[in-house]
Design an enzyme around this catalytic site. Structure first.
Site, mmCIF file in Angstrom:
data_model
loop_
_atom_site.group_PDB
_atom_site.id
_atom_site.type_symbol
_atom_site.label_atom_id
_atom_site.label_comp_id
_atom_site.label_asym_id
_atom_site.label_seq_id
_atom_site.Cartn_x
_atom_site.Cartn_y
_atom_site.Cartn_z
ATOM 1 N N LYS A 1 7.043 2.884 -2.126
ATOM 2 C CA LYS A 1 6.750 3.943 -1.158
ATOM 3 C C LYS A 1 8.001 4.494 -0.480
ATOM 4 O O LYS A 1 8.693 5.335 -1.030
ATOM 5 C CB LYS A 1 5.699 3.477 -0.159
ATOM 6 N N PHE B 1 -4.748 -5.476 -0.980
ATOM 7 C CA PHE B 1 -4.576 -4.278 -1.789
ATOM 8 C C PHE B 1 -3.146 -4.259 -2.299
ATOM 9 O O PHE B 1 -2.199 -4.077 -1.537
ATOM 10 C CB PHE B 1 -4.857 -2.989 -1.012
ATOM 11 N N ASP C 1 4.559 -8.649 -0.415
ATOM 12 C CA ASP C 1 4.338 -7.249 -0.787
ATOM 13 C C ASP C 1 4.570 -6.398 0.457
ATOM 14 O O ASP C 1 3.695 -6.250 1.303
ATOM 15 C CB ASP C 1 2.914 -7.079 -1.326
#
Length: 401
Positions: free
Chosen positions: A255, A141, A226
């Site tokens: 984030k 994801f 990531d």
């Protein structure tokens, strides 16, 4: 109708149904706790999918934001501003890299990494134009843009959004032999999450990340990590790659870099890699804006103390020791994770992950399900041990009911 019902009804009537949130309407929050419109408090055990590593309403971050709000919030990249150089310098140093390319959202940063890797492949490695390949992992994801869902294996994220962007090869996560077999002369990068968050907090086998690092270096391929969810303290290290003493060619961050205050993301790499981009080839109006830089600079300063990494280590050890006690008691099939981050697989006969999440909400604890049977636990790193234990007690109560 109650205030909660009114808020949810308005959202249902006038927003696209791209999410299925729990039926709670948050009005205020502080630290690890949120309060809804009816005044009921909830322990946040999700932390905005790690965007709120430093808790809700963190004073240092809010003070940094307030101070910058009084000065200047946006210049666009058409002009320099006085926070940008410090932000790039300090983030590069935190990552042990040379250059920073700031964006806003995690998906934007992944898109930036993809474009950069392709350009590097053509300009530096010498791959023929239009033939660059990037290897990704099953169950990944990385976001929901058209290009990113093109290499997703999740039908929910992918189906109905074709035609898909070519140039990606998918291999099983954690399978080093399959990864090596997939590398060829046109491969420019391997893009991986050091821990797969959305897939259920899947930790790869020991030695996998180190093996990926050795393989990519040997085959002249970029290793892109990531760390949007796994990075910035969540796993007990600044970056999850550090658990295997691995430094990738490129970090993708987001984030928690914005402290839960503003969206901030970035790609961080060497001069050889990010230096392939020329003015006008990639950009963002809001990327690296003064407000974002001010908040992110405070995040970097907080991470430099090591306090949050240490908390994630100590509380994470406690979290996992407690969760492991639930396995085999008839309600939990497996527990995975690292640091203050866990995926808990609910036994199907006990109910779905969504059902357990709703029952926890009724007890004042907020988590979120993924892929049917799994709930994710990722509280803010500022949570107290007492609050963490209380939240775990509520989980035991739900599972034993």
């Amino acid at each position: 109708m109650t205030s909660t019902e009114r808020s949810i009804a308005a959202a249902e009537a006038h927003s696209a149904h791209n999410y299925h949130p729990l039926p709670v309407v948050v009005a205020t929050a502080e630290g690890a706790w949120m309060t809804d419109v009816a005044g009921r408090r909830y322990l946040d055990m999700l932390a905005g999918y790690s965007a709120l590593n430093f808790g809700h309403g963190n004073r240092r971050l809010l003070d940094a934001a307030r101070a910058q709000l009084e000065r200047v919030t946006l210049t666009s990249r058409a002009f320099h501003h006085d926070r940008f150089g410090d932000f790039c310098t300090q983030l590069a140093a935190l990552c042990g890299m040379e250059l920073v390319l700031p964006m806003n959202t995690g998906a934007e940063a992944v898109e930036t990494a993809v474009k950069t890797a392709r350009k590097w492949g053509y300009q530096v490695k010498g791959v023929p134009d239009g033939r660059a390949k990037i290897i990704v992992a099953e169950n990944n994801f990385h976001g929901r843009t058209t290009t990113i869902v093109s290499f997703s294996t999740d039908p929910e994220a992918r189906a109905g959004f074709g035609p898909y962007t070519p140039g990606f090869v998918t291999v099983p996560y954690g399978d080093l032999a399959a990864l090596e077999a997939a590398v060829d002369a046109d491969t420019v990068a391997v893009l991986l999450e050091p821990i797969q968050g959305e897939a259920g907090v899947l930790v790869p086998p020991a030695g996998y990340l180190a093996g990926v690092r050795e393989l990519t270096r040997r085959r002249n391929v970029l290793f892109i990590a990531d760390e949007i969810q796994s990075g910035l303290g969540r796993t007990g290290r600044t970056f999850a790659c550090e658990h295997e003493d691995v430094v990738p060619d490129m970090y993708v961050l987001g984030k928690a870099l914005g402290g839960g205050v503003v969206p901030v993301s970035a790609v961080i790499s060497s001069r050889e890699v990010l230096g392939v981009l020329a003015p006008g080839e990639h950009g963002s109006t809001f990327g690296g804006n003064p407000l974002a830089c001010a908040v992110a600079l405070e995040v970097i300063a907080m991470l430099r103390t090591g306090e949050f990494q240490q908390r994630a280590t100590e509380l994470g050890d406690h979290l996992h020791s407690e969760l492991r006690l639930l396995v085999g008691e008839g309600s939990v099939d497996a527990v995975r994770g690292r640091g203050l981050w866990a995926g808990v697989d609910i036994t199907p006969s006990r109910g779905t992950g969504r059902a357990v999440s709703e029952q926890l909400m009724d007890r004042g604890v907020l988590v979120k399900d993924t892929h049917g049977q799994t709930i994710r636990i990722a509280p803010p790193l500022v949570i107290s041990k007492e609050d963490l234990d209380w939240g775990l007690a509520q989980l035991r109560g739900v599972l034993e009911a």
